[in-house]
Design a protein around this motif. Structure first.
Motif, PDB file in Angstrom:
ATOM      1  N   THR A  30       0.847  -1.191   0.000  1.00 22.86           N
ATOM      2  CA  THR A  30       0.000   0.000   0.000  1.00 22.86           C
ATOM      3  C   THR A  30       0.884   1.243   0.000  1.00 22.86           C
ATOM      4  OG1 THR A  30      -0.098   0.089   2.409  1.00 22.86           O
ATOM      5  CG2 THR A  30      -1.784  -1.228   1.294  1.00 22.86           C
ATOM      6  N   ARG A  31       0.257   2.388  -0.100  1.00 19.09           N
ATOM      7  CA  ARG A  31       1.017   3.649  -0.075  1.00 19.09           C
ATOM      8  C   ARG A  31       1.757   3.821   1.245  1.00 19.09           C
ATOM      9  NH1 ARG A  31      -3.206   7.902  -2.852  1.00 19.09           N
ATOM     10  NH2 ARG A  31      -3.109   6.956  -4.906  1.00 19.09           N
ATOM     11  N   LYS A  78       0.174  -6.366   1.519  1.00 19.08           N
ATOM     12  CA  LYS A  78      -1.136  -7.000   1.532  1.00 19.08           C
ATOM     13  C   LYS A  78      -1.207  -8.086   0.470  1.00 19.08           C
ATOM     14  CE  LYS A  78      -4.121  -3.612   3.534  1.00 19.08           C
ATOM     15  NZ  LYS A  78      -5.495  -3.139   3.519  1.00 19.08           N
ATOM     16  N   GLU A  79      -2.122  -9.024   0.696  1.00 28.08           N
ATOM     17  CA  GLU A  79      -2.360 -10.089  -0.267  1.00 28.08           C
ATOM     18  C   GLU A  79      -3.833 -10.070  -0.658  1.00 28.08           C
ATOM     19  OE1 GLU A  79      -1.883 -14.924  -0.788  1.00 28.08           O
ATOM     20  OE2 GLU A  79      -1.109 -13.944   0.995  1.00 28.08           O
ATOM     21  N   GLU A  80      -4.074 -10.183  -1.948  1.00 25.77           N
ATOM     22  CA  GLU A  80      -5.427 -10.179  -2.488  1.00 25.77           C
ATOM     23  C   GLU A  80      -5.614 -11.470  -3.278  1.00 25.77           C
ATOM     24  OE1 GLU A  80      -7.401  -6.660  -4.722  1.00 25.77           O
ATOM     25  OE2 GLU A  80      -6.330  -7.856  -6.230  1.00 25.77           O
ATOM     26  N   THR A  81      -6.661 -12.210  -2.974  1.00 26.24           N
ATOM     27  CA  THR A  81      -6.910 -13.472  -3.652  1.00 26.24           C
ATOM     28  C   THR A  81      -8.190 -13.377  -4.467  1.00 26.24           C
ATOM     29  OG1 THR A  81      -5.828 -14.670  -1.864  1.00 26.24           O
ATOM     30  CG2 THR A  81      -7.202 -15.956  -3.338  1.00 26.24           C
ATOM     31  N   THR A  82      -8.123 -13.847  -5.708  1.00 26.15           N
ATOM     32  CA  THR A  82      -9.279 -13.897  -6.593  1.00 26.15           C
ATOM     33  C   THR A  82      -9.620 -15.358  -6.838  1.00 26.15           C
ATOM     34  OG1 THR A  82      -8.583 -11.857  -7.677  1.00 26.15           O
ATOM     35  CG2 THR A  82     -10.155 -13.225  -8.864  1.00 26.15           C
ATOM     36  N   PHE A  83     -10.896 -15.679  -6.686  1.00 29.85           N
ATOM     37  CA  PHE A  83     -11.367 -17.047  -6.888  1.00 29.85           C
ATOM     38  C   PHE A  83     -12.063 -17.128  -8.243  1.00 29.85           C
ATOM     39  CE2 PHE A  83     -11.090 -16.315  -2.375  1.00 29.85           C
ATOM     40  CZ  PHE A  83     -10.355 -17.417  -1.953  1.00 29.85           C
TER      41      PHE A  83
END
Length: 170
Positions: free
Chosen positions: A41-42, A47-52
């Protein structure tokens, strides 16, 4: 107007493949793939972002995926986006964006997750290598070649090299 519909995804299966066979014999496999990305982030927080993503595979590819893939295993998928639209029983219109599999690649070296994926496992090339030749068979073939004539030792060597080529898996 030009258009191009192609996605490449790399992730882990979220569940075991669900397979069914249609009345005319077509195999259909439904997979769930979790694709993660890590970013900062700024404020510098990681961070971790998961897309299913839901994936549909058909035919021989569906059969192969069903046979070899299990929940948690890594997979690379090439395919195309497809929008599914339907109406619920109470009249609401729904839609879902999914992927139709066109090609895939197994990842991870074929290790069995239940056996542990640490450095002690013997997966990958060790488990798929051609059988090793024993030295007694090679020494007997070279001794036969040297006994026939003094100039034929090169041909005996090339004969043993040719037999090694037969074991190459590609």
């Amino acid at each position: 107007m030009a258009s191009f519909n192609k996605v490449i995804l790399l992730g882990n299966l979220t569940r075991d493949p669900e397979t069914r066979v249609t009345a005319n014999g077509l195999t259909i496999c439904k997979l769930g793939l979790a694709c993660s990305r890590v970013f900062s982030t700024r404020e510098g927080e990681r961070k971790e972002e998961t897309t299913f993503v839901d994936i549909d595979a058909f035919g021989k590819q569906a059969e192969v995926l069903t046979k070899y893939m299990r929940k948690g295993r890594p997979l690379m998928v090439e395919g195309r986006l497809k929008l599914d639209q339907w109406e619920t029983n109470d009249g609401q219109k729904r839609n879902k964006l999914g992927v139709v599999l066109e090609n895939f690649q197994f990842l991870g070296g074929g290790r069995d997750d239940e056996a542990g994926s640490g450095s002690g496992g013997s997966g990958g090339y060790e488990s798929s290598s051609p059988p090793q030749h024993n030295s007694s068979a090679q020494s007997s073939s070279s001794s036969q070649g040297s006994s026939s004539s003094p100039g034929s030792s090169d041909s005996a060597q090339s004969d043993s090299d040719d037999s090694l080529d037969e074991d190459v898996p590609f």
